[in-house]
Design a protein around this motif. Structure first.
Motif, PDB file in Angstrom:
ATOM      1  N   ASP A  46       0.827  -1.223   0.000  1.00 46.25           N
ATOM      2  CA  ASP A  46       0.000   0.000   0.000  1.00 46.25           C
ATOM      3  C   ASP A  46       0.859   1.269   0.000  1.00 46.25           C
ATOM      4  N   GLU A  47       2.088   1.170   0.523  1.00 50.66           N
ATOM      5  CA  GLU A  47       2.972   2.338   0.577  1.00 50.66           C
ATOM      6  C   GLU A  47       3.812   2.486  -0.687  1.00 50.66           C
ATOM      7  N   ILE A  48       3.910   1.417  -1.452  1.00 49.94           N
ATOM      8  CA  ILE A  48       4.843   1.418  -2.586  1.00 49.94           C
ATOM      9  C   ILE A  48       4.102   1.571  -3.916  1.00 49.94           C
ATOM     10  N   LEU A  49       3.111   0.704  -4.127  1.00 44.05           N
ATOM     11  CA  LEU A  49       2.539   0.583  -5.476  1.00 44.05           C
ATOM     12  C   LEU A  49       1.914   1.879  -6.013  1.00 44.05           C
ATOM     13  N   PRO A  50       1.164   2.652  -5.188  1.00 39.25           N
ATOM     14  CA  PRO A  50       0.549   3.853  -5.765  1.00 39.25           C
ATOM     15  C   PRO A  50       1.577   4.835  -6.341  1.00 39.25           C
ATOM     16  N   ALA A  51       2.820   4.772  -5.865  1.00 36.11           N
ATOM     17  CA  ALA A  51       3.817   5.748  -6.335  1.00 36.11           C
ATOM     18  C   ALA A  51       4.771   5.167  -7.377  1.00 36.11           C
ATOM     19  N   LEU A  52       4.523   3.963  -7.829  1.00 38.56           N
ATOM     20  CA  LEU A  52       5.430   3.400  -8.839  1.00 38.56           C
ATOM     21  C   LEU A  52       5.041   3.890 -10.228  1.00 38.56           C
ATOM     22  N   LYS A  53       6.083   4.316 -10.978  1.00 42.32           N
ATOM     23  CA  LYS A  53       5.828   4.738 -12.367  1.00 42.32           C
ATOM     24  C   LYS A  53       6.567   3.773 -13.274  1.00 42.32           C
ATOM     25  N   THR A  54       6.466   2.499 -12.977  1.00 40.07           N
ATOM     26  CA  THR A  54       7.312   1.539 -13.671  1.00 40.07           C
ATOM     27  C   THR A  54       6.567   0.804 -14.776  1.00 40.07           C
ATOM     28  N   ARG A  55       7.370   0.245 -15.672  1.00 41.31           N
ATOM     29  CA  ARG A  55       6.864  -0.539 -16.788  1.00 41.31           C
ATOM     30  C   ARG A  55       6.840  -2.011 -16.368  1.00 41.31           C
ATOM     31  N   ILE A  56       7.914  -2.440 -15.699  1.00 38.23           N
ATOM     32  CA  ILE A  56       8.081  -3.858 -15.371  1.00 38.23           C
ATOM     33  C   ILE A  56       8.285  -4.088 -13.873  1.00 38.23           C
ATOM     34  N   VAL A  57       9.196  -3.335 -13.301  1.00 39.47           N
ATOM     35  CA  VAL A  57       9.579  -3.577 -11.898  1.00 39.47           C
ATOM     36  C   VAL A  57       8.401  -3.294 -10.959  1.00 39.47           C
ATOM     37  N   GLY A  58       8.094  -4.247 -10.089  1.00 38.72           N
ATOM     38  CA  GLY A  58       7.006  -4.063  -9.127  1.00 38.72           C
ATOM     39  C   GLY A  58       5.642  -4.380  -9.703  1.00 38.72           C
ATOM     40  N   ARG A  59       5.622  -4.985 -10.893  1.00 42.30           N
ATOM     41  CA  ARG A  59       4.347  -5.364 -11.526  1.00 42.30           C
ATOM     42  C   ARG A  59       3.541  -6.261 -10.593  1.00 42.30           C
ATOM     43  N   SER A  60       4.268  -7.083  -9.862  1.00 46.97           N
ATOM     44  CA  SER A  60       3.636  -7.834  -8.783  1.00 46.97           C
ATOM     45  C   SER A  60       4.526  -7.600  -7.566  1.00 46.97           C
ATOM     46  N   TYR A  61       3.903  -7.475  -6.382  1.00 45.20           N
ATOM     47  CA  TYR A  61       4.678  -7.047  -5.204  1.00 45.20           C
ATOM     48  C   TYR A  61       4.244  -7.850  -3.989  1.00 45.20           C
ATOM     49  N   ILE A  78      10.465 -19.259  -9.372  1.00 43.72           N
ATOM     50  CA  ILE A  78      10.737 -18.566 -10.635  1.00 43.72           C
ATOM     51  C   ILE A  78       9.681 -18.829 -11.713  1.00 43.72           C
ATOM     52  N   ASN A  79       9.292 -20.094 -11.862  1.00 41.79           N
ATOM     53  CA  ASN A  79       8.394 -20.416 -12.977  1.00 41.79           C
ATOM     54  C   ASN A  79       6.985 -19.870 -12.786  1.00 41.79           C
ATOM     55  N   ASP A  80       6.632 -19.599 -11.524  1.00 39.69           N
ATOM     56  CA  ASP A  80       5.265 -19.111 -11.264  1.00 39.69           C
ATOM     57  C   ASP A  80       5.199 -17.593 -11.225  1.00 39.69           C
ATOM     58  N   LEU A  81       6.349 -16.933 -11.267  1.00 34.61           N
ATOM     59  CA  LEU A  81       6.333 -15.482 -11.074  1.00 34.61           C
ATOM     60  C   LEU A  81       6.636 -14.741 -12.379  1.00 34.61           C
ATOM     61  N   ALA A  82       5.950 -13.608 -12.547  1.00 37.05           N
ATOM     62  CA  ALA A  82       6.142 -12.811 -13.763  1.00 37.05           C
ATOM     63  C   ALA A  82       7.383 -11.930 -13.625  1.00 37.05           C
ATOM     64  N   GLU A  83       7.909 -11.541 -14.786  1.00 32.38           N
ATOM     65  CA  GLU A  83       9.029 -10.596 -14.776  1.00 32.38           C
ATOM     66  C   GLU A  83       8.606  -9.329 -14.021  1.00 32.38           C
ATOM     67  N   GLY A  84       9.496  -8.829 -13.215  1.00 35.51           N
ATOM     68  CA  GLY A  84       9.197  -7.602 -12.475  1.00 35.51           C
ATOM     69  C   GLY A  84       8.729  -7.861 -11.055  1.00 35.51           C
ATOM     70  N   THR A  85       8.376  -9.128 -10.772  1.00 34.92           N
ATOM     71  CA  THR A  85       7.921  -9.453  -9.415  1.00 34.92           C
ATOM     72  C   THR A  85       8.957  -8.983  -8.404  1.00 34.92           C
ATOM     73  N   THR A  86       8.459  -8.315  -7.389  1.00 36.46           N
ATOM     74  CA  THR A  86       9.346  -7.750  -6.369  1.00 36.46           C
ATOM     75  C   THR A  86       8.933  -8.297  -5.014  1.00 36.46           C
ATOM     76  N   MET A 113      15.365  -6.599  -0.596  1.00 40.47           N
ATOM     77  CA  MET A 113      14.409  -6.852  -1.663  1.00 40.47           C
ATOM     78  C   MET A 113      15.010  -7.616  -2.833  1.00 40.47           C
ATOM     79  N   SER A 114      14.164  -8.336  -3.552  1.00 39.60           N
ATOM     80  CA  SER A 114      14.601  -9.077  -4.729  1.00 39.60           C
ATOM     81  C   SER A 114      13.640  -8.796  -5.865  1.00 39.60           C
ATOM     82  N   ILE A 115      14.223  -8.583  -7.032  1.00 42.76           N
ATOM     83  CA  ILE A 115      13.414  -8.273  -8.211  1.00 42.76           C
ATOM     84  C   ILE A 115      13.726  -9.328  -9.272  1.00 42.76           C
ATOM     85  N   LEU A 116      12.675  -9.932  -9.798  1.00 34.90           N
ATOM     86  CA  LEU A 116      12.843 -10.988 -10.805  1.00 34.90           C
ATOM     87  C   LEU A 116      12.801 -10.367 -12.200  1.00 34.90           C
TER      88      LEU A 116
END
Ligand code: BT5
Length: 309
Positions: A46-61, A78-86, A113-116
């Protein structure tokens, strides 16, 4: 509120309970509704996603109270998560550095934090992503008043000689295909008490700025910048990233020691090239390109000139 939103009273009070558990202060007034009195300092969605202006990173959090290692958490899925998952955790019980080293990860103070990412490039280019993350971290720190933050090739962010953040880039690949790269980032944000072995070598944003800083604000800044640097890298490799890094490189012009699996080399660090490799001038005047390894500054070391161990 119920009429306006179409959400039931029960659903609202369930959400209010969830937010209170996360540390939000919420006052309830009969007939008037709810009032937010305190935000949380946890890097929750709730503190992160509203302020993200990203294309890929944080697509799922995903936010976790605790895990062994956010990199391991992502790697196991890895196989279950989309690119950008944080994945961000408040603490890690087995935080990792490179070469099985530990990353000190206490709760309540820092960012882990880890970003896929799933880049369509040959595996040999994946280590460049350490520098992509490094550039994002430097820019985030500079934006928060840490103008003297520099990169210690290949994966440390250092402030006035002490480590402020580290990057652990791990890859799942076959000979010529990358399945995934996990970018792990550890940032010392508000920690002031380090264990004795880190006291002289580590620092935090709070220690350097003299006041506590918001972990969500730092996380948002890093994720937005990482997304931007990643897009730049996908477009044109490191060409438009290394000039910035070279302008903020701790090693440039310094006497260094590079520890490789079979040997140790001494020389003067030059610049980082567009492959992300560090150029070092050896004592015989020739240049050598280093693609990976442990680098130490030699400032206070006594050693016989002209000898490579
Ligand atoms: C790194 O390794 O610098 C990479 C650190 C990456 C940590 C993140 S946290 C989220 C994600 N999940 C993980 O499990 N890891 C990543 P390296 O260059 O090998 O540095 C490790 C060394 O840094 C240790 O041997 C200590 O000397 C020092 N160190 C450990 N914890 C530290 C801390 N919190 N701050 C500064 N230095 C630390």
């Amino acid at each position: 509120m119920m009429k306006r939103t179409g959400v039931s009273r029960m659903a609202i009070s369930k959400q209010v309970r969830r937010l209170r558990d996360l540390g939000y202060g919420i006052e309830a007034s009969p007939r008037l509704g709810y009032r937010l009195t305190r935000r949380t300092h946890l890097p929750v969605a709730d503190e992160i996603l509203p302020a993200l202006k990203t294309r890929i990173v944080g697509r799922s959090y995903t936010y976790l109270d605790s895990t062994d290692s956010t990199n391991s958490f992502v790697r196991d899925r890895i196989n279950d998560l989309a690119e950008g998952t944080t994945v961000v955790a408040d603490s890690q019980t087995a935080g990792r550095g490179r070469l099985q080293r530990q990353w000190f990860s206490p709760p309540g103070v820092n960012l882990y934090m880890s970003i896929l990412l799933k880049p369509a490039v040959p595996p040999m280019l994946a280590p460049q992503l350490s520098l992509v993350a490094g550039a994002a971290l430097l820019k985030a720190f500079h934006a928060h008043g840490l103008d003297d933050a520099v990169l210690k090739w290949p994966n440390d962010i250092v402030y006035k000689g002490r480590k402020l953040a580290g990057v652990l880039c791990e890859m799942e690949a076959e000979t010529d295909v990358i399945h995934a790269v996990i970018i792990g980032i550890g940032v010392n944000v508000n920690i002031v008490g380090f264990p004795s072995e880190l006291k002289k070598i580590a620092t935090s944003i709070r220690r350097e700025l003299g006041n506590p800083v918001s972990r969500p604000a730092i996380a948002r800044e890093i994720l937005n910048r990482l997304d931007h640097e990643y897009a730049l890298w996908q477009d044109s490799g490191l060409r438009n990233i290394v000039p910035f890094i070279n302008g903020h490189s701790q090693l440039s012009g310094q006497q260094i020691k590079v520890v490789l699996p079979r040997t140790t080399l001494h020389g003067t660090a030059q610049h980082i090239n567009e492959s992300g490799h560090l150029l070092m001038r050896k004592e015989d005047g020739s240049d050598i390109e280093i693609s990976s390894g442990e680098v130490c500054l030699c400032r206070n070391e006594n050693r016989t000139p002209g000898r490579n161990e």
